[in-house]
Write a protein that holds these residues in place. Structure first.
Motif, PDB file in Angstrom:
ATOM      1  N   PRO A  55       0.792  -1.242   0.000  1.00 46.34           N
ATOM      2  CA  PRO A  55       0.000   0.000   0.000  1.00 46.34           C
ATOM      3  C   PRO A  55       0.819   1.284   0.000  1.00 46.34           C
ATOM      4  O   PRO A  55       0.555   2.202  -0.757  1.00 46.34           O
ATOM      5  N   SER A  56       1.832   1.365   0.852  1.00 47.20           N
ATOM      6  CA  SER A  56       2.619   2.586   0.943  1.00 47.20           C
ATOM      7  C   SER A  56       3.860   2.309   1.771  1.00 47.20           C
ATOM      8  O   SER A  56       3.817   1.512   2.715  1.00 47.20           O
ATOM      9  N   ARG A  57       4.968   2.973   1.426  1.00 45.89           N
ATOM     10  CA  ARG A  57       6.182   2.814   2.217  1.00 45.89           C
ATOM     11  C   ARG A  57       5.961   3.330   3.638  1.00 45.89           C
ATOM     12  O   ARG A  57       6.611   2.879   4.583  1.00 45.89           O
ATOM     13  N   ARG A  58       5.047   4.253   3.796  1.00 46.20           N
ATOM     14  CA  ARG A  58       4.783   4.803   5.124  1.00 46.20           C
ATOM     15  C   ARG A  58       3.986   3.837   5.985  1.00 46.20           C
ATOM     16  O   ARG A  58       3.995   3.937   7.212  1.00 46.20           O
ATOM     17  N   TYR A  59       3.256   2.905   5.320  1.00 47.04           N
ATOM     18  CA  TYR A  59       2.472   1.945   6.091  1.00 47.04           C
ATOM     19  C   TYR A  59       3.344   0.737   6.406  1.00 47.04           C
ATOM     20  O   TYR A  59       3.712  -0.023   5.512  1.00 47.04           O
ATOM     21  N   GLN A  60       3.688   0.560   7.662  1.00 47.40           N
ATOM     22  CA  GLN A  60       4.586  -0.515   8.055  1.00 47.40           C
ATOM     23  C   GLN A  60       3.907  -1.495   9.002  1.00 47.40           C
ATOM     24  O   GLN A  60       4.545  -2.141   9.829  1.00 47.40           O
ATOM     25  N   GLY A  61       2.580  -1.619   8.841  1.00 45.25           N
ATOM     26  CA  GLY A  61       1.820  -2.558   9.662  1.00 45.25           C
ATOM     27  C   GLY A  61       1.622  -3.887   8.959  1.00 45.25           C
ATOM     28  O   GLY A  61       2.503  -4.397   8.277  1.00 45.25           O
ATOM     29  N   LYS A  62       0.427  -4.437   9.099  1.00 44.80           N
ATOM     30  CA  LYS A  62       0.106  -5.727   8.511  1.00 44.80           C
ATOM     31  C   LYS A  62      -1.084  -5.605   7.562  1.00 44.80           C
ATOM     32  O   LYS A  62      -1.915  -4.710   7.709  1.00 44.80           O
ATOM     33  N   VAL A  63      -1.124  -6.480   6.575  1.00 41.55           N
ATOM     34  CA  VAL A  63      -2.259  -6.556   5.664  1.00 41.55           C
ATOM     35  C   VAL A  63      -2.743  -8.001   5.635  1.00 41.55           C
ATOM     36  O   VAL A  63      -2.043  -8.929   6.039  1.00 41.55           O
ATOM     37  N   ASN A  64      -3.971  -8.193   5.145  1.00 42.80           N
ATOM     38  CA  ASN A  64      -4.520  -9.531   4.991  1.00 42.80           C
ATOM     39  C   ASN A  64      -4.611  -9.889   3.516  1.00 42.80           C
ATOM     40  O   ASN A  64      -4.946  -9.037   2.682  1.00 42.80           O
ATOM     41  N   LEU A  65      -4.296 -11.133   3.211  1.00 43.48           N
ATOM     42  CA  LEU A  65      -4.505 -11.666   1.869  1.00 43.48           C
ATOM     43  C   LEU A  65      -5.652 -12.664   1.931  1.00 43.48           C
ATOM     44  O   LEU A  65      -5.672 -13.540   2.800  1.00 43.48           O
ATOM     45  N   THR A  66      -6.619 -12.538   1.012  1.00 42.41           N
ATOM     46  CA  THR A  66      -7.657 -13.549   0.874  1.00 42.41           C
ATOM     47  C   THR A  66      -7.517 -14.155  -0.514  1.00 42.41           C
ATOM     48  O   THR A  66      -7.366 -13.442  -1.506  1.00 42.41           O
ATOM     49  N   ILE A  67      -7.562 -15.460  -0.575  1.00 45.78           N
ATOM     50  CA  ILE A  67      -7.341 -16.180  -1.826  1.00 45.78           C
ATOM     51  C   ILE A  67      -8.514 -17.120  -2.046  1.00 45.78           C
ATOM     52  O   ILE A  67      -8.851 -17.924  -1.154  1.00 45.78           O
ATOM     53  N   GLY A  68      -9.144 -17.046  -3.200  1.00 49.50           N
ATOM     54  CA  GLY A  68     -10.311 -17.889  -3.467  1.00 49.50           C
ATOM     55  C   GLY A  68     -10.324 -18.426  -4.886  1.00 49.50           C
ATOM     56  O   GLY A  68      -9.784 -17.813  -5.809  1.00 49.50           O
ATOM     57  N   LYS A  69     -10.961 -19.589  -5.041  1.00 50.69           N
ATOM     58  CA  LYS A  69     -11.135 -20.202  -6.357  1.00 50.69           C
ATOM     59  C   LYS A  69     -12.333 -21.137  -6.279  1.00 50.69           C
ATOM     60  O   LYS A  69     -12.509 -21.857  -5.288  1.00 50.69           O
ATOM     61  N   LYS A  70     -13.130 -21.150  -7.332  1.00 55.02           N
ATOM     62  CA  LYS A  70     -14.306 -22.013  -7.357  1.00 55.02           C
ATOM     63  C   LYS A  70     -13.870 -23.468  -7.242  1.00 55.02           C
ATOM     64  O   LYS A  70     -12.933 -23.910  -7.897  1.00 55.02           O
ATOM     65  N   GLY A  71     -14.559 -24.216  -6.363  1.00 55.28           N
ATOM     66  CA  GLY A  71     -14.209 -25.607  -6.126  1.00 55.28           C
ATOM     67  C   GLY A  71     -13.226 -25.798  -4.997  1.00 55.28           C
ATOM     68  O   GLY A  71     -12.841 -26.934  -4.690  1.00 55.28           O
TER      69      GLY A  71
END
Length: 399
Positions: free
Chosen positions: A235-251
């Motif tokens: 997101p930004s070099r200034r943002y040094q926290g955590k992010v979430n990844l969500t991964i999906g696929k049919k089936g």
């Protein structure tokens, strides 16, 4: 005195053998490390070399009118990102000009001499003592090429890729002086990279990948169907926290994972490997972050999107039937076995009731409580581990 004489003899020997850093083929190589800032110091150049690679009409923006006292450097970009540099004369009476080229072809110096390669940046303006006669590439500058005479002292930064080679030539117009510093600065790209696979076959998958920041989708992409790889911008070099990844696929059951800034700021971060579980009979899937308040069958607020994901899976797979399995935390809990079992069933029923309310047929769902018999952290010591013991899992009974 002897030391000075030895250096002088070495310099003469280099000139005799044609190894003069005032000529491009004998450019001084700078080994730039992968770090935000790196400074070198060098003696003041004397003479314009033997080859005279640079010459142009007066007031040409791209090239020196002629080489006065030049020195060539060659270096490689240590990573992907944006490069700046500043040239600091030790004596502010010195007027340093510079030209930056990207190395092209089998003989970059010959291509430069023939003007087959255009300068990326050039600043040939008169030294400005108000900025201590400094020059270089700096954020906020606008003109890429600045002609001789009064003018701006800086050109804009350059976007670089790891391994690209560059030639930088400095011209100390009036000669003399006590040398100069060059400080290179890099703002490296921050990329989050990963790979998506089938959990059982380990085959790469094309899947929908979303980067979630503060409950909003910041970036979204598809992983490559051949390799399973994906790349997303932080997101930004200034943002040094955590992010979430969500991964999906049919089936497949969706996955969710958390990524910290410290992981992606490394020079060569390892890809985050995601394994998706196929939706088929006998497979069990943990609804990550579908957690509950302690001692209650009420889901925590951040868990509601997980319920919506499960609803979407049931809607997209109309033949799917599941067993909803409830679990409780038994660490430091004085409740008797009946109370713990009852709570585990109630948690499973909470999920079932949500699906029923949203139109899923009751015949497609059963519930089961496991009390605290299957805690992932039987010796839980942190609040997070206690929270993960309080969960719901989904087992596919038919697909």
């Amino acid at each position: 005195m002897k030391h000075f004489l030895a250096l002088a003899l070495l310099f003469v020997a280099l000139l005799v053998n044609g190894q003069n850093p005032a000529d491009c083929p004998s450019a001084k190589r700078i080994q730039l490390p992968y770090q935000p800032s790196y400074t070198i110091f060098d003696v003041a150049p004397q003479g314009g070399g033997n080859l005279k690679e640079i010459q142009a009409p007066a007031f040409d923006k791209n090239y020196f009118r002629r080489e006065h006292h030049t020195v060539w450097y060659v270096f490689k970009a240590p990573g992907n990102g944006v490069m700046e540099f500043e040239i600091f004369p030790k004596d502010t009476l010195n007027d340093y000009d510079f030209i930056l080229f990207e190395a092209k072809g089998e003989d970059p110096c010959e291509a430069i001499r023939r003007k087959e390669v255009a300068p990326l940046r050039s600043v040939i303006s008169r030294n400005d003592k108000r900025v201590l006669s400094q020059t270089g590439l700096l954020r906020g500058a606008e003109e890429s090429h600045i002609h001789q005479g009064p003018g701006e002292s800086y050109a804009p930064p350059v976007k670089v890729k790891e391994g690209e080679e560059y030639y930088l030539v400095l011209d100390n117009v009036y000669g003399g002086g006590e040398g100069h510093w060059i400080t290179f600065r890099f703002r490296f790209d921050l990329a989050l990279i990963g790979e998506v696979y089938d959990k059982e076959s380990r085959a790469p998958l094309e899947a929908d990948v979303q980067l979630i920041l503060k409950d909003s989708t910041w970036d979204r992409t598809l992983s490559d169907p051949t390799s399973g790889s994906f790349a997303m911008e932080w997101p930004s070099r200034r943002y040094q926290g955590k992010v979430n990844l969500t991964i999906g696929k049919k089936g497949y059951f969706p996955e969710k994972t958390q990524v910290s800034f410290s992981r992606i700021r490394q020079k060569k971060p390892r890809p985050i490997k995601i394994y998706l579980t196929p939706i088929k009979a006998g497979n069990t899937f943990v609804l990550k972050e579908l957690n509950f308040y302690g001692g209650r069958a009420t889901v925590l607020p951040y868990a509601r999107p997980i319920l919506r994901q499960l609803l979407e899976i049931m809607q997209q797979n109309p033949a799917l039937t599941i067993e909803i399995q409830g679990h409780v935390n038994g660490v430091n809990v004085r409740d008797d076995e009946n109370a713990k079992y009852t709570l585990s069933v109630q948690r499973a029923e909470t999920v079932r009731n949500y699906l029923l309310t949203n139109g899923i047929d009751s015949k497609r769902m059963t519930t089961k409580g496991f009390s605290d018999k299957k805690m992932p952290y039987p010796q839980a010591k942190t609040p997070k581990e206690l929270e993960l013991n309080r969960r719901v899992e989904i087992m596919v009974t038919s697909d």
